[in-house]
Design a protein around this motif. Structure first.
Motif, PDB file in Angstrom:
ATOM      1  N   SER A  86       0.832  -1.209   0.000  1.00 34.03           N
ATOM      2  CA  SER A  86       0.000   0.000   0.000  1.00 34.03           C
ATOM      3  C   SER A  86       0.861   1.252   0.000  1.00 34.03           C
ATOM      4  CB  SER A  86      -0.949   0.005   1.205  1.00 34.03           C
ATOM      5  OG  SER A  86      -0.218   0.081   2.421  1.00 34.03           O
ATOM      6  N   ALA A  87       1.973   1.224   0.753  1.00 33.91           N
ATOM      7  CA  ALA A  87       2.881   2.372   0.788  1.00 33.91           C
ATOM      8  C   ALA A  87       3.558   2.577  -0.562  1.00 33.91           C
ATOM      9  CB  ALA A  87       3.920   2.183   1.893  1.00 33.91           C
ATOM     10  N   LEU A  88       3.955   1.483  -1.198  1.00 30.53           N
ATOM     11  CA  LEU A  88       4.632   1.571  -2.484  1.00 30.53           C
ATOM     12  C   LEU A  88       3.716   2.123  -3.573  1.00 30.53           C
ATOM     13  CD1 LEU A  88       7.232   0.891  -4.108  1.00 30.53           C
ATOM     14  CD2 LEU A  88       6.196  -1.333  -4.574  1.00 30.53           C
ATOM     15  N   VAL A  89       2.461   1.686  -3.588  1.00 34.56           N
ATOM     16  CA  VAL A  89       1.528   2.100  -4.633  1.00 34.56           C
ATOM     17  C   VAL A  89       1.198   3.583  -4.556  1.00 34.56           C
ATOM     18  CG1 VAL A  89      -0.808   1.750  -5.539  1.00 34.56           C
ATOM     19  CG2 VAL A  89       0.551  -0.209  -4.861  1.00 34.56           C
ATOM     20  N   THR A  90       1.364   4.200  -3.377  1.00 34.10           N
ATOM     21  CA  THR A  90       1.074   5.640  -3.257  1.00 34.10           C
ATOM     22  C   THR A  90       1.965   6.475  -4.171  1.00 34.10           C
ATOM     23  OG1 THR A  90       2.635   5.947  -1.407  1.00 34.10           O
ATOM     24  CG2 THR A  90       0.340   5.415  -0.850  1.00 34.10           C
ATOM     25  N   PHE A  91       3.084   5.904  -4.613  1.00 37.38           N
ATOM     26  CA  PHE A  91       3.988   6.651  -5.490  1.00 37.38           C
ATOM     27  C   PHE A  91       3.426   6.808  -6.888  1.00 37.38           C
ATOM     28  CE2 PHE A  91       6.982   5.387  -2.179  1.00 37.38           C
ATOM     29  CZ  PHE A  91       7.622   6.595  -1.950  1.00 37.38           C
ATOM     30  N   ILE A  92       2.187   6.359  -7.101  1.00 36.11           N
ATOM     31  CA  ILE A  92       1.512   6.651  -8.367  1.00 36.11           C
ATOM     32  C   ILE A  92       1.414   8.160  -8.549  1.00 36.11           C
ATOM     33  CG2 ILE A  92      -0.823   6.634  -7.385  1.00 36.11           C
ATOM     34  CD1 ILE A  92      -1.791   5.318  -9.957  1.00 36.11           C
ATOM     35  N   THR A  93       1.353   8.884  -7.419  1.00 34.37           N
ATOM     36  CA  THR A  93       1.458  10.346  -7.462  1.00 34.37           C
ATOM     37  C   THR A  93       2.752  10.755  -6.769  1.00 34.37           C
ATOM     38  OG1 THR A  93       0.144  10.494  -5.424  1.00 34.37           O
ATOM     39  CG2 THR A  93      -1.020  10.780  -7.509  1.00 34.37           C
ATOM     40  N   ASN A  94       3.607  11.424  -7.479  1.00 34.73           N
ATOM     41  CA  ASN A  94       4.884  11.907  -6.961  1.00 34.73           C
ATOM     42  C   ASN A  94       5.219  13.204  -7.683  1.00 34.73           C
ATOM     43  OD1 ASN A  94       6.573  11.218  -9.455  1.00 34.73           O
ATOM     44  ND2 ASN A  94       5.738   9.192  -8.935  1.00 34.73           N
ATOM     45  N   PRO A  95       6.278  13.888  -7.300  1.00 32.85           N
ATOM     46  CA  PRO A  95       6.594  15.169  -7.952  1.00 32.85           C
ATOM     47  C   PRO A  95       6.678  15.108  -9.476  1.00 32.85           C
ATOM     48  CG  PRO A  95       7.912  14.920  -5.966  1.00 32.85           C
ATOM     49  CD  PRO A  95       7.174  13.618  -6.155  1.00 32.85           C
ATOM     50  N   LEU A  96       7.032  13.947 -10.030  1.00 30.24           N
ATOM     51  CA  LEU A  96       7.148  13.836 -11.484  1.00 30.24           C
ATOM     52  C   LEU A  96       5.803  13.592 -12.149  1.00 30.24           C
ATOM     53  CD1 LEU A  96      10.401  11.669 -11.810  1.00 30.24           C
ATOM     54  CD2 LEU A  96      10.162  14.136 -12.112  1.00 30.24           C
ATOM     55  N   THR A  97       4.946  12.804 -11.512  1.00 32.49           N
ATOM     56  CA  THR A  97       3.663  12.458 -12.131  1.00 32.49           C
ATOM     57  C   THR A  97       2.523  13.382 -11.732  1.00 32.49           C
ATOM     58  OG1 THR A  97       3.053  10.936 -10.332  1.00 32.49           O
ATOM     59  CG2 THR A  97       4.343  10.027 -12.158  1.00 32.49           C
ATOM     60  N   PHE A  98       2.717  14.178 -10.674  1.00 32.48           N
ATOM     61  CA  PHE A  98       1.619  14.998 -10.174  1.00 32.48           C
ATOM     62  C   PHE A  98       1.063  15.970 -11.220  1.00 32.48           C
ATOM     63  CE2 PHE A  98      -0.281  18.616  -7.988  1.00 32.48           C
ATOM     64  CZ  PHE A  98      -1.213  17.965  -7.179  1.00 32.48           C
ATOM     65  N   PRO A  99       1.910  16.673 -11.991  1.00 33.71           N
ATOM     66  CA  PRO A  99       1.346  17.570 -13.014  1.00 33.71           C
ATOM     67  C   PRO A  99       0.428  16.855 -13.988  1.00 33.71           C
ATOM     68  CG  PRO A  99       3.674  18.038 -12.694  1.00 33.71           C
ATOM     69  CD  PRO A  99       3.380  16.775 -11.948  1.00 33.71           C
ATOM     70  N   PHE A 100       0.812  15.660 -14.400  1.00 31.00           N
ATOM     71  CA  PHE A 100      -0.026  14.886 -15.322  1.00 31.00           C
ATOM     72  C   PHE A 100      -1.372  14.558 -14.672  1.00 31.00           C
ATOM     73  CE2 PHE A 100      -1.552  10.589 -16.334  1.00 31.00           C
ATOM     74  CZ  PHE A 100      -1.892  10.757 -17.666  1.00 31.00           C
ATOM     75  N   TRP A 101      -1.340  14.063 -13.438  1.00 29.16           N
ATOM     76  CA  TRP A 101      -2.585  13.697 -12.764  1.00 29.16           C
ATOM     77  C   TRP A 101      -3.439  14.910 -12.451  1.00 29.16           C
ATOM     78  CZ3 TRP A 101      -4.158   9.199 -13.601  1.00 29.16           C
ATOM     79  CH2 TRP A 101      -3.314   8.092 -13.607  1.00 29.16           C
ATOM     80  N   ALA A 102      -2.804  16.062 -12.219  1.00 35.88           N
ATOM     81  CA  ALA A 102      -3.573  17.286 -11.968  1.00 35.88           C
ATOM     82  C   ALA A 102      -4.391  17.673 -13.203  1.00 35.88           C
ATOM     83  CB  ALA A 102      -2.637  18.428 -11.563  1.00 35.88           C
ATOM     84  N   VAL A 103      -3.770  17.534 -14.377  1.00 34.83           N
ATOM     85  CA  VAL A 103      -4.491  17.825 -15.623  1.00 34.83           C
ATOM     86  C   VAL A 103      -5.632  16.835 -15.819  1.00 34.83           C
ATOM     87  CG1 VAL A 103      -4.304  17.904 -18.134  1.00 34.83           C
ATOM     88  CG2 VAL A 103      -2.489  18.886 -16.722  1.00 34.83           C
ATOM     89  N   VAL A 104      -5.357  15.548 -15.563  1.00 34.17           N
ATOM     90  CA  VAL A 104      -6.392  14.530 -15.703  1.00 34.17           C
ATOM     91  C   VAL A 104      -7.541  14.799 -14.734  1.00 34.17           C
ATOM     92  CG1 VAL A 104      -6.926  12.077 -15.401  1.00 34.17           C
ATOM     93  CG2 VAL A 104      -4.789  12.762 -16.509  1.00 34.17           C
ATOM     94  N   ALA A 105      -7.205  15.135 -13.495  1.00 30.08           N
ATOM     95  CA  ALA A 105      -8.235  15.412 -12.489  1.00 30.08           C
ATOM     96  C   ALA A 105      -9.071  16.626 -12.884  1.00 30.08           C
ATOM     97  CB  ALA A 105      -7.581  15.640 -11.124  1.00 30.08           C
TER      98      ALA A 105
END
Length: 202
Positions: A86-105
């Motif tokens: 569960s801790a490892l999977v949280t890295f689906i959002t990190n400083p590198l991927t967050f901009p992408f997910w912000a646009v998707v959200a």
């Protein structure tokens, strides 16, 4: 970390890269419930704990931008989910991927709420504050429309993503275990054939 081998390459990789039970128990942020992280059940990879760990990790990763590892760990306790996974999977959002997910959200929030972000103030705000979504707007009073829509999108990603993650992890785990069992049966058959062959030659 222990060098013992487990059922799959994935579980071995996770064990090598995640903290031990003792390290998590000594973490100052987890002190109030640190002793509970020593429970072996929370560190086993089973058909129930793995999907739960994936689902909680995805949910925590999307629902808050920081501290998601600790949120996933906290939620893993009552859910009896696999803590390191569960801790490892949280890295689906990190400083590198967050901009992408912000646009998707943001796009997802616009699609669901049907908000015209090109509108300045009036039309967009009226759409948001009227009808079925007024309760959500009231939770974040004073926040700009764009930010509000993006937050809503992240909530949807957290819920939907956790559900999809649970289903995919369940299917994936069954496939992995089935392949492992098939390889084991083939190995047993080969050993049996070799034994019969030796007995026939004797």
């Amino acid at each position: 970390m222990s060098e013992r081998r487990s059922k799959t390459f994935l579980t071995d990789w996770i064990r090598r890269h995640m903290p031990t039970r003792e390290q998590m128990a000594e973490n100052k942020y987890l002190q109030p419930i640190a002793h509970r992280f020593l429970t072996p059940e929370l560190w086993r990879f089973t058909r129930r704990s793995v999907p739960r760990g994936v689902a909680l990790g995805i949910f925590a990763g999307f629902i808050i931008p920081v501290g998601q590892i600790f949120l996933a760990a906290f939620m893993s306790l009552p859910a009896r989910a696999n803590v390191p996974l569960s801790a490892l999977v949280t890295f689906i959002t990190n400083p590198l991927t967050f901009p992408f997910w912000a646009v998707v959200a943001n796009k997802l929030g616009v699609f669901i709420l049907k908000v015209d972000l090109a509108a300045t103030g009036g039309a967009a705000q009226d759409e948001m504050t009227s009808g079925r979504w007024s309760w959500f707007v009231n939770l974040f009073e004073g926040v700009g429309v764009t930010v509000l829509v993006t937050i809503f999108g992240f909530v949807v990603l957290a819920i939907v993503g956790a559900s999809i993650g649970y289903v995919l992890a369940s299917i994936g785990w069954r496939i992995i275990v089935a392949r492992k069992r098939k390889r084991r049966l083939r190995a047993m058959e080969r050993r049996l054939e070799e034994r019969l062959s030796k007995d026939g030659e004797a």
